[in-house]
Design a protein around this motif. Sequence first.
Motif, PDB file in Angstrom:
ATOM      1  N   SER A  28      -6.432  -4.660 -33.123  1.00 17.55           N
ATOM      2  CA  SER A  28      -6.890  -5.155 -31.822  1.00 17.55           C
ATOM      3  C   SER A  28      -5.743  -5.809 -31.046  1.00 17.55           C
ATOM      4  O   SER A  28      -5.561  -5.555 -29.847  1.00 17.55           O
ATOM      5  N   ALA A  29      -4.966  -6.648 -31.735  1.00 16.74           N
ATOM      6  CA  ALA A  29      -3.847  -7.329 -31.081  1.00 16.74           C
ATOM      7  C   ALA A  29      -2.786  -6.334 -30.620  1.00 16.74           C
ATOM      8  O   ALA A  29      -2.282  -6.431 -29.489  1.00 16.74           O
ATOM      9  N   SER A  31      -3.224  -3.159 -29.980  1.00 18.96           N
ATOM     10  CA  SER A  31      -3.811  -2.347 -28.908  1.00 18.96           C
ATOM     11  C   SER A  31      -3.682  -3.050 -27.568  1.00 18.96           C
ATOM     12  O   SER A  31      -3.308  -2.435 -26.563  1.00 18.96           O
ATOM     13  N   SER A  32      -4.001  -4.340 -27.554  1.00 17.30           N
ATOM     14  CA  SER A  32      -3.887  -5.110 -26.311  1.00 17.30           C
ATOM     15  C   SER A  32      -2.439  -5.229 -25.863  1.00 17.30           C
ATOM     16  O   SER A  32      -2.125  -5.036 -24.684  1.00 17.30           O
ATOM     17  N   LYS A  33      -1.563  -5.542 -26.796  1.00 16.14           N
ATOM     18  CA  LYS A  33      -0.145  -5.746 -26.493  1.00 16.14           C
ATOM     19  C   LYS A  33       0.515  -4.471 -25.956  1.00 16.14           C
ATOM     20  O   LYS A  33       1.331  -4.531 -25.035  1.00 16.14           O
ATOM     21  N   GLY A  35      -1.167  -1.636 -24.810  1.00 16.22           N
ATOM     22  CA  GLY A  35      -1.990  -0.861 -23.888  1.00 16.22           C
ATOM     23  C   GLY A  35      -2.544   0.418 -24.497  1.00 16.22           C
ATOM     24  O   GLY A  35      -2.523   1.469 -23.848  1.00 16.22           O
ATOM     25  N   ARG A  37      -5.582   2.843 -26.181  1.00 15.88           N
ATOM     26  CA  ARG A  37      -7.019   3.048 -25.977  1.00 15.88           C
ATOM     27  C   ARG A  37      -7.495   4.246 -26.785  1.00 15.88           C
ATOM     28  O   ARG A  37      -6.695   5.057 -27.239  1.00 15.88           O
ATOM     29  N   GLN A  55      -1.739   5.929 -25.115  1.00 12.96           N
ATOM     30  CA  GLN A  55      -1.073   4.839 -24.402  1.00 12.96           C
ATOM     31  C   GLN A  55      -0.898   5.377 -22.991  1.00 12.96           C
ATOM     32  O   GLN A  55      -0.059   6.250 -22.765  1.00 12.96           O
TER      33      GLN A  55
END
Length: 126
Positions: A28-29, A31-33, A35, A37, A55
């Motif tokens: 999760s971290a 993925s957020s960092k 970008g 999906r 990405q």
Amino acid sequence: MNTFHSNIISIYERKGKEWLDELLGLVSAISSKMGLRDLREVTNLTYNYVLSGFQGDNPIILKASPDNAGLKREAFALKCFAGYGAAKVLAEDEGVLLLERSMPGTSLKSYFPDREQESIEIACGL
């Protein structure tokens, strides 16, 4: 318990169990960092946690492992083969590789028997 979880715990013992417990948070971290999906687990996981996704519009592979040194060696090898058909290393982080996803094309198997010589030339070129 599936093969992947069994392998990780068998090899890394307590460290492996802790890593598995934190894996979804790590993904999760990252993925957020980065970008990322539409991440989906690849089938038949054995020793690394591998997800395919995107990405932006670019297809990627996210690979995570408790064996950070092994991932560093893999990244080094892939970088050595840059420009020779190897997947591109897009990013590295502690225990994580973000790779260009190779998109399948036409199988050389489909070239046989009519285009055998052409298939040999393609294989040798790789």
